[in-house]
Motif scaffolding. Structure first.
Motif, PDB file in Angstrom:
ATOM      1  N   SER A  20      55.967  69.357  68.135  1.00 33.14           N
ATOM      2  CA  SER A  20      57.299  69.366  68.716  1.00 33.14           C
ATOM      3  C   SER A  20      57.774  70.779  69.051  1.00 33.14           C
ATOM      4  O   SER A  20      58.828  70.954  69.625  1.00 33.14           O
ATOM      5  N   LEU A  21      56.981  71.796  68.683  1.00 34.40           N
ATOM      6  CA  LEU A  21      57.379  73.170  68.917  1.00 34.40           C
ATOM      7  C   LEU A  21      56.823  73.655  70.249  1.00 34.40           C
ATOM      8  O   LEU A  21      55.663  73.430  70.571  1.00 34.40           O
ATOM      9  N   ARG A 217      62.297  80.344  70.134  1.00 37.82           N
ATOM     10  CA  ARG A 217      62.185  78.914  69.794  1.00 37.82           C
ATOM     11  C   ARG A 217      60.847  78.645  69.090  1.00 37.82           C
ATOM     12  O   ARG A 217      60.108  77.725  69.423  1.00 37.82           O
ATOM     13  N   ARG A 220      61.630  75.045  63.959  1.00 37.41           N
ATOM     14  CA  ARG A 220      62.741  74.097  63.894  1.00 37.41           C
ATOM     15  C   ARG A 220      63.906  74.779  63.196  1.00 37.41           C
ATOM     16  O   ARG A 220      64.093  74.653  61.987  1.00 37.41           O
ATOM     17  N   TRP A 222      66.987  74.226  63.065  1.00 39.63           N
ATOM     18  CA  TRP A 222      68.012  73.387  62.449  1.00 39.63           C
ATOM     19  C   TRP A 222      67.618  72.944  61.044  1.00 39.63           C
ATOM     20  O   TRP A 222      68.480  72.555  60.251  1.00 39.63           O
ATOM     21  N   PRO A 268      56.397  74.173  60.086  1.00 39.72           N
ATOM     22  CA  PRO A 268      56.658  72.763  60.389  1.00 39.72           C
ATOM     23  C   PRO A 268      55.947  71.795  59.464  1.00 39.72           C
ATOM     24  O   PRO A 268      56.327  70.636  59.351  1.00 39.72           O
ATOM     25  N   ASN A 271      57.912  69.936  56.930  1.00 33.51           N
ATOM     26  CA  ASN A 271      58.815  68.884  57.359  1.00 33.51           C
ATOM     27  C   ASN A 271      58.073  67.594  57.700  1.00 33.51           C
ATOM     28  O   ASN A 271      56.850  67.529  57.652  1.00 33.51           O
ATOM     29  N   ILE A 275      62.712  63.546  63.222  1.00 32.23           N
ATOM     30  CA  ILE A 275      63.906  64.347  62.931  1.00 32.23           C
ATOM     31  C   ILE A 275      64.584  63.842  61.665  1.00 32.23           C
ATOM     32  O   ILE A 275      65.052  64.631  60.835  1.00 32.23           O
TER      33      ILE A 275
END
Length: 330
Positions: A20-21, A217, A220, A222, A268, A271, A275
């Motif tokens: 997702s990155l 970017r 993640r 957030w 990442p 995680n 999301i």
């Protein structure tokens, strides 16, 4: 159409978190290494470059250990991905600046050899290598953290450049608007010269490095925001004997809190795939960081919270797969 939906769901189940990155993996690693390095340099300027020496030794040991494993598999070209250097420098951030260089070398060798490569290399390790190496040193030589565990109680007595020059300006402008005042000594945590872990001595540079990560970017961002929000809210609510009197600024600038937020943004694998799972894991990590640091009395509870979430992540992902993917196909 139904078959296509099943295929798409199967792809999601196999999906790795880092897809997702938008930032390529090698660039992410080298950005993390650079951001960690500038924080190490801030610490080095006030400890006769001892912090820099620890970082260089750790990086050399990490590269040598990585080379040995990659050479055996004929994959030495992977040294260029920067993961070994990034792990070594983030690991160095978590070490006391007065620690023996021998412990630093042994810690990073354990991190690369045991935690990373014994489980298949980058992306397959079940613990974050930097945090896992830190835990190895913390448990094997706990006395090496004695000086770093002493957070000064009298901040006013620690006054330095920021306290003398910036605090009056802020109190007369920003804080005056809110009819409050910044307590004495707090600003000098941004440029600490006290013995401590290197991340806490390089807070200002670490903040700048984190801005760089956000700009590219590369992670993640957030995820650490959720982790910090839960941790700092609980700190304020129940980080002291009296309700709603916990010291947020002190918590943010000590105990490796910012280093852990940086680590969460760049890792990442810490995680989940979705999301929802990532947010739940981050919130759980914030709760554990508070639990270990305040009720548990461990100053570096933030670092331990990352390791705890790493260990619990298979359970998170099992629940995630069942609720978001498998149940929908049944």
């Amino acid at each position: 159409m139904a078959n296509n939906n099943v295929i798409n769901i199967e792809k999601l189940k196999l999906q790795k978190p880092r897809v997702s990155l938008s930032c390529p993996e090698p660039l992410r690693m080298w950005l993390a290494a650079f951001a960690a390095f500038i924080a190490i340099m801030q610490s080095a300027f006030t400890d006769s470059f001892r912090s820099l020496g620890l970082a260089l030794l750790a990086a050399a040991a990490a590269l040598l250990t990585e080379f040995c494993f990659l050479y055996r598999n004929g994959k030495t070209a992977m040294l260029k991905d920067g993961s070994a250097v990034a792990s070594a420098l983030v690991f160095t951030l978590l070490l006391p600046n007065q620690i023996s260089p021998v412990y630093a070398v042994l810690g990073i060798v354990f991190s690369i050899a045991v935690i990373k490569h014994c489980f298949g290399g980058l992306g397959s390790n079940w613990l974050n290598p930097a945090a896992g190496g830190w835990l190895f040193v913390r448990l094997a030589w706990p006395d090496s953290f004695n000086l770093a565990l002493k957070v000064p109680a009298d901040f006013a007595a620690q006054a330095g450049f920021f306290e003398t020059n910036l605090r009056p300006v802020l109190n007369n402008t920003v804080f005056a608007f809110f009819k409050t005042e910044l307590p004495s000594g707090y600003l000098d945590f941004l440029t600490s010269t006290r013995p401590g872990i290197i991340a806490d001595r390089g807070v200002l540079a670490l903040l700048l490095g984190s801005i760089l990560i956000i700009a590219f970017r590369a992670g993640r961002t957030w995820v650490p925001v959720i982790w910090l929000a839960v941790f700092l809210f609980l700190t304020r609510l129940a980080g002291n004997a009296a309700v709603w009197s916990g010291d947020i600024f002190l918590t943010l600038c000590s105990g490796g809190t910012l280093a852990v937020a940086f680590l969460l943004a760049m890792d990442p694998v810490t995680n989940g795939k979705s999301i929802i799972c990532a947010a739940v894991a981050a919130a759980a990590g914030g709760f554990l960081a508070w639990l270990f640091r305040f009720p548990g009395g461990e100053l570096y509870g933030a670092v331990i919270s990352v390791l705890a979430i790493n260990a619990l992540l298979p359970a998170f992902r099992t629940i995630e797969n069942y609720l978001l993917y498998e149940r929908r196909t049944s």
